[in-house]
Design a protein around this motif. Structure first.
Motif, PDB file in Angstrom:
ATOM      1  N   PHE A 169     -27.111 -61.550 -13.356  1.00 36.42           N
ATOM      2  CA  PHE A 169     -26.586 -61.587 -12.060  1.00 36.42           C
ATOM      3  C   PHE A 169     -26.182 -62.749 -11.390  1.00 36.42           C
ATOM      4  O   PHE A 169     -25.291 -63.123 -10.671  1.00 36.42           O
ATOM      5  CB  PHE A 169     -27.614 -60.738 -11.043  1.00 36.42           C
ATOM      6  CG  PHE A 169     -27.358 -59.350 -10.911  1.00 36.42           C
ATOM      7  CD1 PHE A 169     -26.244 -58.568 -11.112  1.00 36.42           C
ATOM      8  CD2 PHE A 169     -28.598 -58.778 -11.405  1.00 36.42           C
ATOM      9  CE1 PHE A 169     -26.333 -57.296 -11.290  1.00 36.42           C
ATOM     10  CE2 PHE A 169     -28.786 -56.947 -11.485  1.00 36.42           C
ATOM     11  CZ  PHE A 169     -27.476 -56.352 -11.417  1.00 36.42           C
ATOM     12  N   ASP A 170     -27.240 -63.892 -11.785  1.00 38.71           N
ATOM     13  CA  ASP A 170     -26.942 -65.269 -11.146  1.00 38.71           C
ATOM     14  C   ASP A 170     -25.677 -65.869 -11.833  1.00 38.71           C
ATOM     15  O   ASP A 170     -24.676 -66.348 -11.272  1.00 38.71           O
ATOM     16  CB  ASP A 170     -28.135 -66.093 -11.346  1.00 38.71           C
ATOM     17  CG  ASP A 170     -29.302 -65.812 -10.567  1.00 38.71           C
ATOM     18  OD1 ASP A 170     -29.066 -65.358  -9.710  1.00 38.71           O
ATOM     19  OD2 ASP A 170     -30.293 -66.357 -11.056  1.00 38.71           O
ATOM     20  N   GLN A 180     -22.397 -64.063 -10.565  1.00 39.09           N
ATOM     21  CA  GLN A 180     -21.981 -64.614  -9.520  1.00 39.09           C
ATOM     22  C   GLN A 180     -21.360 -66.061  -9.350  1.00 39.09           C
ATOM     23  O   GLN A 180     -20.200 -66.199  -8.869  1.00 39.09           O
ATOM     24  CB  GLN A 180     -23.275 -64.780  -8.320  1.00 39.09           C
ATOM     25  CG  GLN A 180     -22.867 -65.398  -7.006  1.00 39.09           C
ATOM     26  CD  GLN A 180     -24.263 -65.515  -6.231  1.00 39.09           C
ATOM     27  OE1 GLN A 180     -25.223 -65.387  -6.578  1.00 39.09           O
ATOM     28  NE2 GLN A 180     -23.713 -65.630  -4.788  1.00 39.09           N
ATOM     29  N   VAL A 181     -21.973 -66.801 -10.379  1.00 39.04           N
ATOM     30  CA  VAL A 181     -21.282 -68.428 -10.341  1.00 39.04           C
ATOM     31  C   VAL A 181     -19.862 -68.139 -11.005  1.00 39.04           C
ATOM     32  O   VAL A 181     -18.972 -68.831 -10.422  1.00 39.04           O
ATOM     33  CB  VAL A 181     -22.091 -69.174 -11.374  1.00 39.04           C
ATOM     34  CG1 VAL A 181     -21.434 -70.537 -11.724  1.00 39.04           C
ATOM     35  CG2 VAL A 181     -23.451 -69.532 -10.548  1.00 39.04           C
ATOM     36  N   HIS A 199     -17.694 -65.603 -10.718  1.00 44.61           N
ATOM     37  CA  HIS A 199     -16.745 -65.024  -9.600  1.00 44.61           C
ATOM     38  C   HIS A 199     -16.597 -65.903  -8.673  1.00 44.61           C
ATOM     39  O   HIS A 199     -15.431 -66.449  -8.284  1.00 44.61           O
ATOM     40  CB  HIS A 199     -17.549 -63.871  -8.744  1.00 44.61           C
ATOM     41  CG  HIS A 199     -16.828 -63.393  -7.618  1.00 44.61           C
ATOM     42  ND1 HIS A 199     -15.937 -62.403  -8.106  1.00 44.61           N
ATOM     43  CD2 HIS A 199     -17.042 -63.741  -6.576  1.00 44.61           C
ATOM     44  CE1 HIS A 199     -15.473 -62.136  -6.619  1.00 44.61           C
ATOM     45  NE2 HIS A 199     -16.049 -63.009  -5.897  1.00 44.61           N
ATOM     46  N   LEU A 200     -17.618 -66.845  -8.083  1.00 45.66           N
ATOM     47  CA  LEU A 200     -17.287 -67.806  -7.203  1.00 45.66           C
ATOM     48  C   LEU A 200     -16.568 -69.184  -7.763  1.00 45.66           C
ATOM     49  O   LEU A 200     -15.807 -69.631  -7.004  1.00 45.66           O
ATOM     50  CB  LEU A 200     -18.759 -68.348  -6.511  1.00 45.66           C
ATOM     51  CG  LEU A 200     -19.425 -67.383  -5.728  1.00 45.66           C
ATOM     52  CD1 LEU A 200     -20.832 -67.895  -5.290  1.00 45.66           C
ATOM     53  CD2 LEU A 200     -18.580 -67.013  -4.532  1.00 45.66           C
ATOM     54  N   THR A 219     -13.604 -58.730  -9.391  1.00 44.46           N
ATOM     55  CA  THR A 219     -14.486 -58.939 -10.668  1.00 44.46           C
ATOM     56  C   THR A 219     -15.202 -57.602 -10.892  1.00 44.46           C
ATOM     57  O   THR A 219     -15.811 -56.934  -9.776  1.00 44.46           O
ATOM     58  CB  THR A 219     -15.736 -59.858 -10.088  1.00 44.46           C
ATOM     59  OG1 THR A 219     -15.068 -61.194  -9.860  1.00 44.46           O
ATOM     60  CG2 THR A 219     -17.044 -59.749 -11.369  1.00 44.46           C
TER      61      THR A 219
END
Length: 95
Positions: A53-54, A57-58, A60-61, A73
């Motif tokens: 998950f981390d 997120q990275v 995506h960002l 995403t």
């Protein structure tokens, strides 16, 4: 071990190619020491669910930081509890 499939589509970048985006995503995955496979339409990552998950997120960002006007995403998770699951084993089953 859980598998996460991720597909990121940056919109409004002025470039039709995604290759640089995929390279950035792979760098994040490799920096986190995770096993992965790049496919023509997505990337499959194997690892601890929290780390997956981390990393997602990275990834995506990073697209937002790279000036995408919009980012779509899509994530799928395969997490078995009845027996071991890993990327290599899943590939061997269909060969």
């Amino acid at each position: 071990m859980p598998l996460l499939e991720i597909s990121v589509v940056p919109v409004g970048t002025g470039d039709e190619s995604f290759s640089e985006d995929v390279k950035r995503a792979v760098e994040v995955i490799e920096q986190n020491g995770l096993n992965y496979r790049v496919t023509p339409t997505s990337t499959i990552i194997e690892g601890d669910i929290d780390k997956l998950f981390d990393v997602a997120q990275v990834i995506h960002l990073n697209e937002i930081k790279n000036n995408a006007k919009r980012v779509v995403t899509t994530i799928k998770i395969d997490d078995r509890t009845d027996k071991p699951l890993d990327l290599d084993g899943q590939e061997r089953k269909v060969e």
